[in-house]
Design a protein around this motif. Structure first.
Motif, PDB file in Angstrom:
ATOM      1  N   GLY A 163       5.967  61.566 131.739  1.00  0.00           N
ATOM      2  CA  GLY A 163       7.125  61.220 130.919  1.00  0.00           C
ATOM      3  C   GLY A 163       6.942  61.615 129.458  1.00  0.00           C
ATOM      4  N   VAL A 164       8.044  61.511 128.705  1.00  0.00           N
ATOM      5  CA  VAL A 164       8.048  61.991 127.322  1.00  0.00           C
ATOM      6  C   VAL A 164       7.067  61.211 126.445  1.00  0.00           C
ATOM      7  CG1 VAL A 164       9.432  62.339 125.247  1.00  0.00           C
ATOM      8  CG2 VAL A 164      10.461  62.673 127.493  1.00  0.00           C
ATOM      9  N   ASP A 165       7.183  59.862 126.479  1.00  0.00           N
ATOM     10  CA  ASP A 165       6.397  59.064 125.541  1.00  0.00           C
ATOM     11  C   ASP A 165       4.906  59.289 125.713  1.00  0.00           C
ATOM     12  OD1 ASP A 165       8.659  58.116 124.489  1.00  0.00           O
ATOM     13  OD2 ASP A 165       8.298  55.994 124.957  1.00  0.00           O
ATOM     14  N   ALA A 166       4.447  59.193 126.953  1.00  0.00           N
ATOM     15  CA  ALA A 166       3.009  59.326 127.199  1.00  0.00           C
ATOM     16  C   ALA A 166       2.540  60.728 126.845  1.00  0.00           C
ATOM     17  CB  ALA A 166       2.695  59.018 128.667  1.00  0.00           C
ATOM     18  N   THR A 167       3.380  61.729 127.124  1.00  0.00           N
ATOM     19  CA  THR A 167       2.976  63.109 126.828  1.00  0.00           C
ATOM     20  C   THR A 167       2.871  63.330 125.325  1.00  0.00           C
ATOM     21  OG1 THR A 167       4.046  63.856 128.858  1.00  0.00           O
ATOM     22  CG2 THR A 167       3.541  65.532 127.216  1.00  0.00           C
ATOM     23  N   VAL A 168       3.868  62.837 124.586  1.00  0.00           N
ATOM     24  CA  VAL A 168       3.826  63.014 123.129  1.00  0.00           C
ATOM     25  C   VAL A 168       2.630  62.255 122.544  1.00  0.00           C
ATOM     26  CG1 VAL A 168       5.007  62.511 120.957  1.00  0.00           C
ATOM     27  CG2 VAL A 168       6.280  63.501 122.878  1.00  0.00           C
ATOM     28  N   ASP A 169       2.402  61.033 123.004  1.00  0.00           N
ATOM     29  CA  ASP A 169       1.265  60.263 122.480  1.00  0.00           C
ATOM     30  C   ASP A 169      -0.044  61.018 122.719  1.00  0.00           C
ATOM     31  OD1 ASP A 169       2.879  58.278 121.562  1.00  0.00           O
ATOM     32  OD2 ASP A 169       2.652  56.981 123.332  1.00  0.00           O
ATOM     33  N   ARG A 170      -0.152  61.588 123.908  1.00  0.00           N
ATOM     34  CA  ARG A 170      -1.371  62.328 124.242  1.00  0.00           C
ATOM     35  C   ARG A 170      -1.518  63.558 123.335  1.00  0.00           C
ATOM     36  NH1 ARG A 170      -1.873  66.126 127.756  1.00  0.00           N
ATOM     37  NH2 ARG A 170       0.100  65.774 128.817  1.00  0.00           N
ATOM     38  N   LEU A 171      -0.397  64.214 123.074  1.00  0.00           N
ATOM     39  CA  LEU A 171      -0.456  65.395 122.199  1.00  0.00           C
ATOM     40  C   LEU A 171      -0.845  65.009 120.778  1.00  0.00           C
ATOM     41  CD1 LEU A 171       2.759  67.224 123.462  1.00  0.00           C
ATOM     42  CD2 LEU A 171       0.456  68.202 123.465  1.00  0.00           C
ATOM     43  N   VAL A 172      -0.229  63.939 120.281  1.00  0.00           N
ATOM     44  CA  VAL A 172      -0.466  63.559 118.885  1.00  0.00           C
ATOM     45  C   VAL A 172      -1.873  62.979 118.729  1.00  0.00           C
ATOM     46  CG1 VAL A 172       0.246  62.027 117.004  1.00  0.00           C
ATOM     47  CG2 VAL A 172       1.981  63.197 118.391  1.00  0.00           C
ATOM     48  N   ASP A 173      -2.268  62.094 119.649  1.00  0.00           N
ATOM     49  CA  ASP A 173      -3.582  61.452 119.517  1.00  0.00           C
ATOM     50  C   ASP A 173      -4.708  62.387 119.922  1.00  0.00           C
ATOM     51  OD1 ASP A 173      -2.356  59.132 118.679  1.00  0.00           O
ATOM     52  OD2 ASP A 173      -2.070  58.411 120.736  1.00  0.00           O
ATOM     53  N   GLY A 174      -4.441  63.266 120.867  1.00  0.00           N
ATOM     54  CA  GLY A 174      -5.465  64.202 121.304  1.00  0.00           C
ATOM     55  C   GLY A 174      -6.358  63.583 122.358  1.00  0.00           C
ATOM     56  N   GLU A 175      -6.803  64.402 123.302  1.00  0.00           N
ATOM     57  CA  GLU A 175      -7.728  63.941 124.331  1.00  0.00           C
ATOM     58  C   GLU A 175      -9.133  64.329 123.913  1.00  0.00           C
ATOM     59  OE1 GLU A 175      -6.042  64.190 128.508  1.00  0.00           O
ATOM     60  OE2 GLU A 175      -5.218  65.977 127.534  1.00  0.00           O
ATOM     61  N   PRO A 176     -10.135  63.794 124.618  1.00  0.00           N
ATOM     62  CA  PRO A 176     -11.507  64.253 124.326  1.00  0.00           C
ATOM     63  C   PRO A 176     -11.554  65.769 124.411  1.00  0.00           C
ATOM     64  CG  PRO A 176     -11.535  62.430 125.881  1.00  0.00           C
ATOM     65  CD  PRO A 176     -10.093  62.796 125.690  1.00  0.00           C
ATOM     66  N   GLU A 177     -12.215  66.374 123.476  1.00  0.00           N
ATOM     67  CA  GLU A 177     -12.200  67.832 123.407  1.00  0.00           C
ATOM     68  C   GLU A 177     -12.932  68.453 124.594  1.00  0.00           C
ATOM     69  OE1 GLU A 177     -10.697  70.355 122.907  1.00  0.00           O
ATOM     70  OE2 GLU A 177     -10.870  70.812 120.762  1.00  0.00           O
ATOM     71  N   ALA A 178     -12.414  69.583 125.053  1.00  0.00           N
ATOM     72  CA  ALA A 178     -13.049  70.312 126.148  1.00  0.00           C
ATOM     73  C   ALA A 178     -14.449  70.746 125.720  1.00  0.00           C
ATOM     74  CB  ALA A 178     -12.216  71.542 126.505  1.00  0.00           C
ATOM     75  N   ARG A 179     -15.366  70.754 126.713  1.00  0.00           N
ATOM     76  CA  ARG A 179     -16.747  71.064 126.380  1.00  0.00           C
ATOM     77  C   ARG A 179     -16.852  72.454 125.753  1.00  0.00           C
ATOM     78  NH1 ARG A 179     -20.833  71.747 130.797  1.00  0.00           N
ATOM     79  NH2 ARG A 179     -22.426  72.851 129.614  1.00  0.00           N
ATOM     80  N   ARG A 180     -16.157  73.385 126.358  1.00  0.00           N
ATOM     81  CA  ARG A 180     -16.238  74.753 125.860  1.00  0.00           C
ATOM     82  C   ARG A 180     -15.785  74.859 124.402  1.00  0.00           C
ATOM     83  NH1 ARG A 180     -16.459  79.954 128.427  1.00  0.00           N
ATOM     84  NH2 ARG A 180     -15.739  81.462 126.904  1.00  0.00           N
TER      85      ARG A 180
END
Lengths: 404, 436
Positions: free
Chosen positions: B47-64
């Motif tokens: 959904g929109v809210d969770a996707t935007v929150d994830r984009l703005v807050d950022g996920e743990p960075e990819a190892r590479r």
């Protein structure tokens, strides 16, 4: 009269078929056809700018070989009188510039002497920025002089200027409204896909296409046609044989091909570096000037063989000349005024700007008698037909260096 | 402002504008780069809210991406600008924080500093790190940091700015390009602000305040008088009504539409103002808004060469060497760390002409070589030509090819991976693909 392949290609592109059906074509496509009709062969003049990066030693390029002051100031690096290639009673070319001497004999070489600007800056970056922005206060000018010509151009789908070099886009081509393409070699313009299929898909009418989509469609159609023109021209082994093995020659050879393919730009920009000759400069400078002269000489030989030479003028510049006195390392330090070359059948051959006056120096450097913007103004007004006042922000008196 | 007319009211899916693959792709593309099929599916589900929150807050960075990040200092120390450019592009390619990467790119264009003058990849990298640290934070803090950034000081002649001989370069750009825009300050404001920044120098690549070069006298900036320094000047600039509108318009052009209207600018300026210029909070609101998903705003933006190339590589899950990406991007008219002028890159239509378009077409052809289609067909278990066609149109044409393209796509036949390769090539070389 037989049609050359180039004539044929241009006629099939800009010729009657597509223009005649203008009324029934989608608007954007008719626009492309009209635009291409505007730059057929023989119609548009072309300027090729060669930047000599590092500060070329003007005094050892165009030599005041009658001046004893010259030989006194440069005990180890002056060019001996018997070796120089005489231009007139006072000035001569460096012995390495035989190709330029031949241009001079044909009346194809204009030498603008003592070119510079007031309060010369001796920093490479700042002085280059002054030359390239063509503004006395480069901080105030975010665009380059050629970039402003691009900004003001009404060209929509083909670029007015092209940078062909391995370096970053020069400040001279800074624009505010258009991106100037910068490529290191011509193969950037080979279309790897199926040009016909891509063009067909791009030109197909879309219901409700937005203005932006139509713009992209138009641009893509131009791209495919440009790529086809270049591919149809092919590589000409005779042309390749005309060039010596220099980096600059290689770049000019590619520019000649683009001009031959009626690629579109009216301004090409390339450079060669290494002119910052602070130490043991004799051999280095000779090889730099060999490259410059032979490359430009070969370029005009190639253009002449393609019968394009009359449309092309080459202009060289450097950010400054060098100190009159040689330094302690058989080199020269950063200076001020220096000569510029403008070459091609379109020029009025000869020397303007006088002989460098070694008795009247500013902080050990030659004073300028010709503002570089006067040279730019001549090239803009008399060659490209682009009003220089709007580009340079003021009227600079032109020089009698071009046949208008 | 609230109610039905507020363009920033939360987006609510409807039959006219559903939350579907096309809407999710639009969001991911605007707030990042062109997404993979996996990212699209995930966003549709979340959904929109969770996707935007994830984009703005950022996920743990990819190892590479983390491993790459650590290599930057060595590359910069060796003075390898070309490799540093390639390095940045690869971080964009592999990051799990695409919005953060886009913001860094956005601010790099905003504070457009060029190595042509700075001549120090180390300082350029340090500036990028400063940008990244402040990219989603309060704009005031970012301006204060950029005013002390050594690359910026070199770029806009801070070292020449001394008491008695103020150099106006930074002060002018602070108002004209960084905070207010032309027409919202006077020459006197510029002059007095230059005085406030006197003595803000750098020494061997570190910020150094020189009390003896600083003019401690009273200055009058925007009608206020006091013994102001640079931080005061930033505060006074942001207090100008033009500041929130200036930044709002710029954020809207980057994320929503190249031609934002008055209502939209005013509404977003209000959000900026009320949040004390909190960029992250403002973006969260904007990305969840009705305006963000307005069909009139979709596919209206011509992405920069960096966005285009990184987007193609990410969405088709292609691994390419960084220098290859950098070279293609340079041919399209963009060199990171060397924006063409203090005004940054002009953007949108200015990216495209017949030659830069040709380079984009070649990149599209290269990206759709049979190898990449093969991998995708296997990875997503595409079992027949219909599935392959659907995959290509979803990922590259928002599921809605024009009639001309639909006919060509429909005519394709063969193995799923052959159909996918041809369909992707048709889609990626189509004019529609240039609009994001």
């Amino acid at each position: 009269m037989t049609l050359t392949r180039r004539d044929f290609l241009t006629r099939s592109l800009a010729g009657s078929t597509i223009l005649a059906t203008g009324a029934t074509l989608p608007g954007f496509l008719a626009h492309t056809a009209r635009a291409s009709a505007g730059f057929g062969p023989g119609r548009e003049r072309i300027l090729v700018v060669v930047e000599m990066n590092g500060g070329n030693d003007g005094l050892n390029t165009v030599i005041p070989f009658r001046a004893d002051d010259y030989y006194r100031a440069r005990p180890t690096i002056a060019l001996p009188r018997p070796d120089v290639l005489t231009l007139d009673d006072h000035l001569a070319l460096h012995p390495a510039m035989r190709a330029f001497a031949r241009l001079h004999e044909r009346g194809w070489l204009a030498v603008c002497e003592n070119v510079g600007y007031p309060n010369p800056d001796r920093s490479h970056f700042r002085s280059m920025d002054i030359w390239q922005s063509a503004s006395p206060c480069p901080e105030e000018s975010r665009t380059g002089w050629l970039g402003r010509a691009v900004d003001r151009s009404e060209r929509v789908d083909t670029p007015l200027a092209l940078h062909l070099d391995g370096t970053a886009l020069p400040a001279a081509l800074r624009t505010t409204t258009r991106a100037v393409p910068s490529i290191e070699a011509i193969d950037a313009f080979r279309l790897d896909g199926d040009a016909d299929a891509i063009e067909r898909a791009a030109s197909a009418d879309r219901a409700d296409a937005s203005a932006d989509l139509q713009f992209v469609q138009r641009t893509a159609v131009s791209s495919c046609r440009q790529a086809r023109r270049l591919a149809a021209l092919g590589v000409d082994p005779d042309a390749a044989a005309r060039y010596p093995a220099h980096g600059l020659a290689n770049r000019l050879a590619q520019i000649a091909r683009l001009i031959g393919a009626e690629f579109g730009p009216r301004v090409y920009y390339t450079s060669m570096g290494g002119f910052d000759t602070h130490a043991r400069q004799l051999a280095t400078h000779a090889s730099l000037l060999t490259e410059l002269a032979e490359s430009i000489g070969a370029f005009f030989a190639d253009l002449e063989a393609r019968r394009l030479h009359e449309r092309v003028v080459v202009m060289t510049f450097s950010e400054f000349g060098r100190r009159v006195d040689e330094n302690g390392s058989q080199g020269t330090d950063h200076g001020a005024a220096a000569p510029m070359f403008v070459a091609g059948p379109g020029v009025r051959g000869g020397i303007v700007g006088g002989v460098p006056d070694l008795a009247d120096l500013g902080r050990g450097d030659l004073k300028h008698h010709v503002d570089f913007r006067s040279v730019y103004a001549s090239v803009l007004d008399d060659w490209l037909g682009i009003p220089s006042r709007a580009i340079l922000g003021a009227s600079f008196p032109g020089l009698p260096i071009l046949r208008s | 402002m609230n109610g039905a007319g507020d363009p920033l009211r939360p987006f609510a899916a409807s039959s006219a504008t559903p939350w579907d693959h096309a809407a999710a792709t639009h969001l991911l593309r605007r707030a990042g780069f062109r997404p993979t099929m996996q990212e699209i599916e995930r966003a549709v589900g979340a959904g929109v809210d969770a996707t935007v929150d994830r984009l703005v807050d950022g996920e743990p960075e990819a190892r590479r991406a983390s491993e790459l990040d650590a290599l930057g200092d060595g590359i910069a120390r060796r003075g390898e600008l070309d490799r540093l450019r390639a390095w940045w592009l690869q971080r964009m390619r592999y990051t799990t924080r695409p919005l953060h990467a886009r913001l860094a790119l956005f601010w790099h264009g905003h504070f457009a500093t060029s190595d042509r003058k700075v001549k120090s990849p180390t300082l350029m990298l340090a500036q990028l790190r400063t940008i990244e640290a402040h990219a989603r934070g309060p704009f005031g803090a970012m301006l204060r940091a950029m005013s002390r950034d050594p690359a910026m000081i070199v770029w806009l002649d801070g070292d020449e700015n001394v008491r008695g001989r103020p150099n106006e370069n930074y002060a002018r750009e602070l108002f004209e390009l960084f905070t207010l825009g032309v027409g919202h300050y006077s020459e006197r404001d510029v002059h007095e602000t230059a005085r406030a920044f006197t003595g803000w120098h750098q020494r061997r690549g570190t910020f150094a305040f020189r009390p003896r070069s600083h003019d401690g006298g009273d200055k009058t900036i925007f009608g206020e008088t006091g013994p102001f320094d640079g931080d005061d000047a930033v505060r006074l600039a942001l207090a100008q009504p033009a500041a929130s509108r200036f930044l709002a318009a710029k954020l809207l052009r980057e994320f929503v539409t190249p031609t934002p209207n008055e209502v939209l600018v005013t509404a977003l300026a209000q959000v900026l103002w009320e949040s004390d210029f909190d960029v992250g909070a403002t973006l969260r609101r904007l990305l969840k808004s009705t305006a963000m998903f307005d069909p009139a705003h979709r596919r209206t933006r011509i992405p920069s060469p960096v966005e285009f190339v990184v987007g193609v590589a990410r969405s088709l899950e292609i691994r390419t060497r960084g220098p290859v990406l950098a070279r293609a991007i340079a041919r399209m008219g963009q060199r990171l760390f060397e924006p063409p002028s203090v005004e940054g890159w002009p953007g949108h239509r200015h990216w495209l002409d017949s030659t830069t378009m040709l380079v984009r077409l070649n990149a599209a052809v290269a990206a759709t070589a049979p190898g990449s289609a093969d991998r995708l067909a296997r990875r997503y278990a595409l079992r027949n030509s219909a599935a392959a066609r659907r995959f290509a149109t979803t990922i590259a044409l928002d599921g809605a090819p024009s009639t001309a393209l639909a006919e060509r796509l429909h005519a394709l036949d063969g193995t799923p991976s052959a159909v996918l390769a041809s369909a992707l090539r048709i889609a990626l070389t189509a004019p529609e693909y240039q609009l994001a």
